[in-house]
Design a protein around this motif. Structure first.
Motif, PDB file in Angstrom:
ATOM      1  N   TYR A 175     -64.150  25.476-110.915  1.00  0.00           N
ATOM      2  CA  TYR A 175     -63.862  26.820-110.397  1.00  0.00           C
ATOM      3  C   TYR A 175     -63.118  26.754-109.079  1.00  0.00           C
ATOM      4  CZ  TYR A 175     -67.272  27.891-113.948  1.00  0.00           C
ATOM      5  OH  TYR A 175     -67.914  27.988-115.149  1.00  0.00           O
ATOM      6  N   ARG A 176     -61.985  27.438-109.015  1.00  0.00           N
ATOM      7  CA  ARG A 176     -61.233  27.496-107.753  1.00  0.00           C
ATOM      8  C   ARG A 176     -60.769  28.924-107.537  1.00  0.00           C
ATOM      9  NH1 ARG A 176     -57.608  21.977-108.436  1.00  0.00           N
ATOM     10  NH2 ARG A 176     -59.407  20.618-108.724  1.00  0.00           N
ATOM     11  N   TYR A 177     -61.077  29.449-106.358  1.00  0.00           N
ATOM     12  CA  TYR A 177     -60.693  30.822-106.059  1.00  0.00           C
ATOM     13  C   TYR A 177     -59.251  30.816-105.560  1.00  0.00           C
ATOM     14  CZ  TYR A 177     -61.298  35.659-104.802  1.00  0.00           C
ATOM     15  OH  TYR A 177     -61.173  37.017-104.747  1.00  0.00           O
TER      16      TYR A 177
ATOM     17  N   GLU B  90     -49.585  31.823-114.163  1.00  0.00           N
ATOM     18  CA  GLU B  90     -49.462  31.051-115.397  1.00  0.00           C
ATOM     19  C   GLU B  90     -49.924  29.606-115.167  1.00  0.00           C
ATOM     20  OE1 GLU B  90     -45.585  30.712-117.024  1.00  0.00           O
ATOM     21  OE2 GLU B  90     -46.418  29.655-118.754  1.00  0.00           O
ATOM     22  N   GLY B  91     -50.857  29.151-116.003  1.00  0.00           N
ATOM     23  CA  GLY B  91     -51.339  27.772-115.877  1.00  0.00           C
ATOM     24  C   GLY B  91     -52.274  27.549-114.707  1.00  0.00           C
ATOM     25  N   ARG B  92     -52.643  28.607-114.013  1.00  0.00           N
ATOM     26  CA  ARG B  92     -53.569  28.461-112.883  1.00  0.00           C
ATOM     27  C   ARG B  92     -54.673  29.511-113.019  1.00  0.00           C
ATOM     28  NH1 ARG B  92     -53.100  25.408-108.717  1.00  0.00           N
ATOM     29  NH2 ARG B  92     -50.910  24.970-109.068  1.00  0.00           N
ATOM     30  N   TYR B  93     -55.841  29.036-113.328  1.00  0.00           N
ATOM     31  CA  TYR B  93     -56.965  29.948-113.545  1.00  0.00           C
ATOM     32  C   TYR B  93     -58.043  29.703-112.503  1.00  0.00           C
ATOM     33  CZ  TYR B  93     -54.568  30.068-117.981  1.00  0.00           C
ATOM     34  OH  TYR B  93     -53.604  30.183-118.930  1.00  0.00           O
ATOM     35  N   ARG B  94     -58.924  30.676-112.367  1.00  0.00           N
ATOM     36  CA  ARG B  94     -60.041  30.472-111.438  1.00  0.00           C
ATOM     37  C   ARG B  94     -61.166  29.694-112.111  1.00  0.00           C
ATOM     38  NH1 ARG B  94     -59.990  36.158-108.058  1.00  0.00           N
ATOM     39  NH2 ARG B  94     -58.179  35.563-106.820  1.00  0.00           N
ATOM     40  N   GLU B  95     -61.210  29.776-113.430  1.00  0.00           N
ATOM     41  CA  GLU B  95     -62.074  28.860-114.177  1.00  0.00           C
ATOM     42  C   GLU B  95     -61.166  28.074-115.099  1.00  0.00           C
ATOM     43  OE1 GLU B  95     -66.082  29.311-116.713  1.00  0.00           O
ATOM     44  OE2 GLU B  95     -64.313  30.022-117.753  1.00  0.00           O
ATOM     45  N   HIS B  96     -61.102  26.783-114.909  1.00  0.00           N
ATOM     46  CA  HIS B  96     -60.357  25.983-115.871  1.00  0.00           C
ATOM     47  C   HIS B  96     -61.197  24.778-116.257  1.00  0.00           C
ATOM     48  CE1 HIS B  96     -59.124  23.701-112.251  1.00  0.00           C
ATOM     49  NE2 HIS B  96     -58.911  22.696-113.077  1.00  0.00           N
ATOM     50  N   PHE B  97     -60.735  24.039-117.248  1.00  0.00           N
ATOM     51  CA  PHE B  97     -61.563  22.963-117.809  1.00  0.00           C
ATOM     52  C   PHE B  97     -60.888  21.618-117.584  1.00  0.00           C
ATOM     53  CE2 PHE B  97     -62.874  26.825-119.651  1.00  0.00           C
ATOM     54  CZ  PHE B  97     -64.230  26.690-119.904  1.00  0.00           C
TER      55      PHE B  97
ATOM     56  N   VAL C 257     -49.315  13.376-102.584  1.00  0.00           N
ATOM     57  CA  VAL C 257     -50.463  13.097-101.717  1.00  0.00           C
ATOM     58  C   VAL C 257     -51.771  13.582-102.331  1.00  0.00           C
ATOM     59  CG1 VAL C 257     -49.181  13.012 -99.575  1.00  0.00           C
ATOM     60  CG2 VAL C 257     -50.039  15.203-100.383  1.00  0.00           C
ATOM     61  N   ARG C 258     -51.691  14.565-103.258  1.00  0.00           N
ATOM     62  CA  ARG C 258     -52.869  15.151-103.897  1.00  0.00           C
ATOM     63  C   ARG C 258     -53.713  15.919-102.873  1.00  0.00           C
ATOM     64  NH1 ARG C 258     -53.780  15.512-108.379  1.00  0.00           N
ATOM     65  NH2 ARG C 258     -55.856  14.660-108.592  1.00  0.00           N
ATOM     66  N   GLY C 259     -54.452  16.894-103.375  1.00  0.00           N
ATOM     67  CA  GLY C 259     -55.082  17.829-102.442  1.00  0.00           C
ATOM     68  C   GLY C 259     -56.455  17.454-101.918  1.00  0.00           C
TER      69      GLY C 259
ATOM     70  N   HIS D 110     -44.850  20.306-115.427  1.00  0.00           N
ATOM     71  CA  HIS D 110     -46.158  20.682-114.907  1.00  0.00           C
ATOM     72  C   HIS D 110     -47.054  19.472-114.854  1.00  0.00           C
ATOM     73  CE1 HIS D 110     -44.850  23.592-118.069  1.00  0.00           C
ATOM     74  NE2 HIS D 110     -44.964  22.494-118.760  1.00  0.00           N
ATOM     75  N   SER D 111     -47.990  19.560-113.918  1.00  0.00           N
ATOM     76  CA  SER D 111     -48.935  18.464-113.801  1.00  0.00           C
ATOM     77  C   SER D 111     -50.066  18.694-114.805  1.00  0.00           C
ATOM     78  CB  SER D 111     -49.465  18.432-112.373  1.00  0.00           C
ATOM     79  OG  SER D 111     -50.659  17.715-112.346  1.00  0.00           O
ATOM     80  N   LEU D 112     -50.221  17.737-115.713  1.00  0.00           N
ATOM     81  CA  LEU D 112     -51.286  17.866-116.716  1.00  0.00           C
ATOM     82  C   LEU D 112     -52.587  17.253-116.218  1.00  0.00           C
ATOM     83  CD1 LEU D 112     -49.465  16.832-120.012  1.00  0.00           C
ATOM     84  CD2 LEU D 112     -49.889  19.130-119.143  1.00  0.00           C
ATOM     85  N   GLY D 113     -52.461  16.385-115.243  1.00  0.00           N
ATOM     86  CA  GLY D 113     -53.665  15.732-114.741  1.00  0.00           C
ATOM     87  C   GLY D 113     -53.309  14.861-113.556  1.00  0.00           C
ATOM     88  N   GLY D 114     -54.322  14.412-112.874  1.00  0.00           N
ATOM     89  CA  GLY D 114     -54.050  13.552-111.731  1.00  0.00           C
ATOM     90  C   GLY D 114     -55.299  12.823-111.302  1.00  0.00           C
TER      91      GLY D 114
END
Ligand code: AMP
Length: 493
Positions: free
Chosen positions: A166-168, A173-180, A311-313, A334-338
């Motif tokens: 969960y991220r507020y 598009e492609g950015r949700y507050r709940e993602h998996f 640098v990643r967050g 788009h970034s699929l993963g990191g």
């Protein structure tokens, strides 16, 4: 006075409509709004307002969504591939709570990061604990590793998990507050072959899902020692260009200067182009580590580029950081993963010094990409048998027969709620089953079932005891598709 109140209320409703347009789509909701704006009685207005609130609640919170049955074949496919790869690479599943003490994330991810400063869902429980919905999975898994004394297990300890985070953030598009995310973590090894193996695993997961045009972005941020020196150099450089930075980056200069490197503002991108690069400032140990990873990636023929601005967050990363990018040749990537190394996190959280590396795959983005490239989704095995019943006694018997067939690996469809045989057979027809089983009043009394072979049109009556074998014979013992074979074929492609 009443008119004035209505006016104010009308304004509030309009505001709500603008804010949540989907919420008032239904005719019922629109009528409710009309009622509210027309009425002059405070009591009626209040009643209508409550009704409107109820309508608005008929959707999940902003940035969250339902994953409907129509999309589940894609999700099933990811879950299956992730579990399969986890097994192949020796990862054990772990599930940690979606809620942890907030300090766990604050300490791990670090102040000055967007996640901690702006995006955490923090709240106090009724008991007064300050907790947070997890904004990522690594911290919870690291906490579990320490808590359960996994340091005594033989190394490396490999753990994987899937679940919501969960991220507020501002939804788009492609950015949700709940993602998996699907998360893989390896504890207890510092050898760069582990970094390369994790990147290989990530590559196999996404390519097994049918995604092409994959590219890895890799960088090394160094260890705390060389990173400190690099950071000082970076701050000096950005200080000299401070006037050209966006407002956010001016703040980042104080809190998290590395993040200026991946700011999306044009003017900051221009300044960052000429910034000192971490790979040029690595200490000898970090340089060898990074060089070895690149050699492994070359050996594996994996598509990668060195991205000095990656640098990643999250501030727990040391040495290797990487992202998996996908997308059109020309279009947006788009970034699929990191992921990356986090050799000091376990120690920072109170455990013993433990090298570690992990990566998270954004499952929502992978699903979107699978759809975009028309990748294959998981096809549920379809029932080849339909069970129809007629009459009260038959209805009672049919539940047992249904369960008996399923227990024996035969997928059965039914339409028990329908009374007439004709309408049930229509459903059987629509499903295109190969066999229809019919239990009428007589059969229910005799403990028998009519088997109708839909292909040949023939039918026979068998006792309940012999039913399973008789059905299997017609289906030629070929009822269950081998899932692992299906996966093997895809990976080979
Ligand atoms: P991160 O933990 O930020 O490295 O995220 C790992 C992956 O999760 C990213 O590469 C994205 O694919 C995905 N992801 C991150 N944030 C979001 C979000 N807000 N909505 C959907 N997917 C996300």
């Amino acid at each position: 006075m009443a008119q004035k109140k209505v006016k104010i209320f009308k304004k509030q409703v309009t505001k709500k409509m603008e804010k949540k347009p989907t919420a008032i789509k239904s005719a019922k909701a629109i009528n409710t709004v009309k009622k509210i704006v027309k009425t002059t009685s405070a009591k009626k207005r209040e009643k209508a307002r409550v009704q409107l609130e109820e309508e608005i609640l008929m959707q999940p919170p902003r940035g969250m969504r339902d994953l409907l049955p129509g999309d589940q074949p894609y999700w099933d496919q990811i879950r299956r591939v992730v579990s399969r790869m986890a097994l192949e690479y020796g990862f054990g599943r772990i599930d940690t709570p979606a809620v942890e003490y907030a300090n766990l994330f604050i300490r791990s991810i670090g102040d000055g990061t967007d996640i901690v400063d702006k995006e955490m869902y923090i709240f106090n429980t009724k008991g007064g604990d300050k907790v947070s919905l997890r904004p990522e999975m690594t911290a919870g898994i690291a906490r579990a590793y320490i808590q359960h004394g996994m340091n005594v297990l033989s190394k490396p300890v490999k753990l994987f998990a899937t679940g919501p985070v969960y991220r507020y953030d501002r939804p788009q598009e492609g950015r949700y507050r709940e993602h998996f995310q699907a998360e893989f973590d390896v504890f207890g090894e510092q050898d760069p072959i582990l970094d390369a193996q994790l990147i290989q695993l990530a590559h196999r997961v996404v390519t097994s899902l049918g995604l092409k045009n994959i590219q890895f972005q890799v960088n090394s941020l160094g260890c705390p020692k060389c990173r400190k020196e690099y950071q000082e150099l970076l701050v000096a450089y950005f200080e000299s260009k401070k006037q050209k930075l966006c407002l956010n980056c001016k703040k980042r200069l104080e809190t998290n200067p590395l993040r200026i490197l991946d700011c999306k503002e044009d003017k900051c991108i221009q300044v960052a182009e000429m910034a000192p690069q971490s790979v040029d400032r690595l200490c000898p140990e970090c340089r060898v580590h990074f060089k070895n990873i690149l050699e492994y990636l070359d050996e594996l023929d994996l598509p990668y580029v060195i991205n000095p601005r990656l640098v990643r967050g999250l501030s727990y990363y040391t040495k290797t950081v990487f992202e998996i990018w996908s997308g059109d040749e020309e279009g947006k990537k788009h970034s699929l993963g990191g992921g990356g190394r986090y050799d000091y996190l376990i120690e920072q959280l109170g455990g013993e010094r433990t090298s570690a590396i992990g990566f998270a795959l954004g499952m929502d983005r992978v699903v979107a990409e699978m759809k975009r490239v028309h990748a294959k989704s998981y096809t549920q095995p379809r029932p080849r048998v339909f069970l129809a019943q007629l009459g009260d006694l038959a209805k009672k018997k049919s539940l047992r027969i249904f369960a008996e067939l399923q227990k024996n690996g035969i997928l059965v469809a039914e339409s028990f709620g329908r009374g007439s045989l004709k309408s049930q057979l229509r459903v059987a027809d629509r499903l295109g089953v190969e066999i229809t089983l019919i239990v009428g009043q007589k059969e229910a009394l005799d403990e028998t079932v009519i088997i109708k072979d839909m292909t040949s049109g023939t039918q026979e009556t068998v006792t309940n005891e012999k039913l399973v074998n008789a059905v299997k014979k017609i289906l030629k013992n070929n009822v269950v598709v081998s899932h692992s074979d299906e996966l093997k074929t895809q990976d080979a492609e």
